[in-house]
Design a protein around this motif. Structure first.
Motif, short mmCIF file in Angstrom:
data_model
loop_
_atom_site.label_atom_id
_atom_site.label_comp_id
_atom_site.label_asym_id
_atom_site.label_seq_id
_atom_site.Cartn_x
_atom_site.Cartn_y
_atom_site.Cartn_z
N THR A 101 34.83 6.51 39.41
CA THR A 101 34.00 5.50 39.65
C THR A 101 32.65 5.97 39.45
N ALA A 102 31.98 5.34 38.48
CA ALA A 102 30.56 5.80 38.34
C ALA A 102 29.69 4.38 38.11
N ILE A 103 28.37 4.79 38.02
CA ILE A 103 27.28 3.54 37.97
C ILE A 103 26.46 3.90 36.70
N LYS A 104 26.17 2.57 36.19
CA LYS A 104 25.06 2.39 35.28
C LYS A 104 23.95 1.53 35.81
N ASN A 105 22.64 1.95 36.17
CA ASN A 105 21.83 0.78 36.50
C ASN A 105 21.21 0.37 35.42
N VAL A 106 21.07 -0.99 35.06
CA VAL A 106 20.75 -1.68 33.74
C VAL A 106 19.22 -2.19 34.40
N THR A 107 18.16 -1.82 33.79
CA THR A 107 16.95 -2.18 33.88
C THR A 107 16.19 -2.71 32.49
N ILE A 108 15.05 -3.64 32.68
CA ILE A 108 14.62 -4.29 31.68
C ILE A 108 13.91 -3.20 30.67
N ASN A 109 13.91 -1.96 31.01
CA ASN A 109 13.23 -0.76 30.31
C ASN A 109 14.09 -0.38 29.34
N GLU A 110 15.27 -0.79 29.32
CA GLU A 110 16.42 -0.14 28.39
C GLU A 110 15.90 -0.48 26.91
N PRO A 111 16.05 0.47 25.88
CA PRO A 111 15.37 0.10 24.54
C PRO A 111 16.07 -1.10 24.03
N PHE A 112 17.31 -1.16 24.04
CA PHE A 112 18.00 -2.17 23.41
C PHE A 112 17.71 -3.83 23.79
N PHE A 113 17.06 -3.74 24.95
CA PHE A 113 16.38 -4.93 25.33
C PHE A 113 15.52 -5.67 24.38
N GLN A 114 14.81 -4.77 23.78
CA GLN A 114 13.80 -5.35 22.68
C GLN A 114 14.25 -6.18 21.65
N GLY A 115 15.53 -5.87 21.34
CA GLY A 115 16.04 -6.59 20.11
C GLY A 115 17.36 -7.72 20.49
N HIS A 116 17.74 -7.45 21.72
CA HIS A 116 19.14 -8.05 22.20
C HIS A 116 19.00 -8.37 23.34
N PHE A 117 18.33 -9.56 23.66
CA PHE A 117 17.53 -10.57 22.93
C PHE A 117 16.35 -10.44 23.55
N PRO A 118 15.16 -10.62 22.93
CA PRO A 118 13.80 -10.47 23.44
C PRO A 118 13.66 -11.64 24.51
N ASP A 119 14.07 -12.85 24.35
CA ASP A 119 13.88 -13.80 25.29
C ASP A 119 15.04 -14.18 26.16
N ALA A 120 16.16 -13.34 25.89
CA ALA A 120 17.35 -13.59 26.75
C ALA A 120 18.06 -12.34 26.83
N PRO A 121 17.26 -11.36 27.69
CA PRO A 121 18.02 -9.99 27.47
C PRO A 121 19.45 -9.77 27.99
N ILE A 122 20.33 -9.34 27.16
CA ILE A 122 21.74 -9.13 27.52
C ILE A 122 22.17 -7.66 27.12
N MET A 123 22.92 -7.05 27.94
CA MET A 123 23.39 -5.65 27.48
C MET A 123 24.44 -5.82 26.39
#
Length: 155
Positions: A41-63
Motif C-alpha cells: 500500500t503506497a501513496i501518490k499525492n496529486v498536486t496542481i504542480n504536476e507537469p502533465f496538468f499543463q496539457g491534460h487538460f488546462p481548464d479541467a485538470p485530470i491525471m
C-alpha cells in the motif's frame, strides 16, 4: 495483516534507491505498508504542480489514466524488489502488460491516490499482480499488471 507480517513505512529516500525513476516520472511518494511477496500500500499525492496538468487538460485538470497505471506499476516494482532474496543490483522491474483495466472516476489535483498491489504471482523473472488505485476509499482505477525483472544493460 498483522504487525509481525507488515513491514514499516518506506520513505522517498529509500524509494529512490529501489526505483530508477526520477522527476517528473517518479509517481510513488511513500509506502505505508507491505508484506513481502504478498501486498503493498503506497501513496501518490496529486498536486496542481504536476507537469502533465499543463496539457491534460488546462481548464479541467485530470491525471492521465496511463499515469495512474504507471504509479501502480511502480508500487508493484517496489513490492517485487523488496520481496526478492537479494538486491536488484543492475536489474530493473519492467512493465510488460495490462489486462482488465478499468477507470472509475477522474483523479484531480488535491487527490491522494492510495496504490494497492496484491495477489502477486511469480514465475522465474515474470510477475503478475492485481492493482487498485483509490481516492478517499473509493476505487478510481483497477487492473491486472504484469512485469519482468530484467538486466538494465540488456536493453
Amino acid at each position: 495483516m498483522t504487525a509481525e507480517q507488515t513491514a514499516g513505512v518506506i520513505t522517498i529516500a529509500e524509494i529512490k534507491k529501489l526505483l530508477p525513476h526520477r522527476y517528473p516520472f517518479l509517481l510513488v511518494d511513500r509506502v505505508l505498508a507491505f508484506v513481502p511477496g504478498e501486498s503493498i500500500t503506497a501513496i501518490k499525492n496529486v498536486t496542481i504542480n504536476e507537469p502533465f496538468f499543463q496539457g491534460h487538460f488546462p481548464d479541467a485538470p485530470i491525471m492521465p489514466g496511463m499515469l495512474i497505471l504507471e504509479a501502480l506499476a511502480q508500487a508493484g516494482g517496489i513490492l517485487v524488489s523488496k520481496s526478492l532474496e537479494g538486491p536488484l543490483g543492475s536489474r530493473i522491474f519492467m512493465f510488460t502488460g495490462v489486462e482488465k483495466a478499468k477507470f472509475r472516476r477522474p483523479v484531480v489535483p488535491g487527490d491522494q491516490l492510495v496504490l494497492r498491489c496484491f495477489d502477486i504471482k511469480r514465475r522465474l523473472t515474470l510477475c503478475k499482480m492485481r492493482a487498485q488505485a483509490l481516492v478517499a476509499d473509493q476505487v478510481v482505477a483497477e487492473a491486472e499488471l504484469s512485469a519482468a525483472v530484467v538486466e538494465a544493460g540488456a536493453l
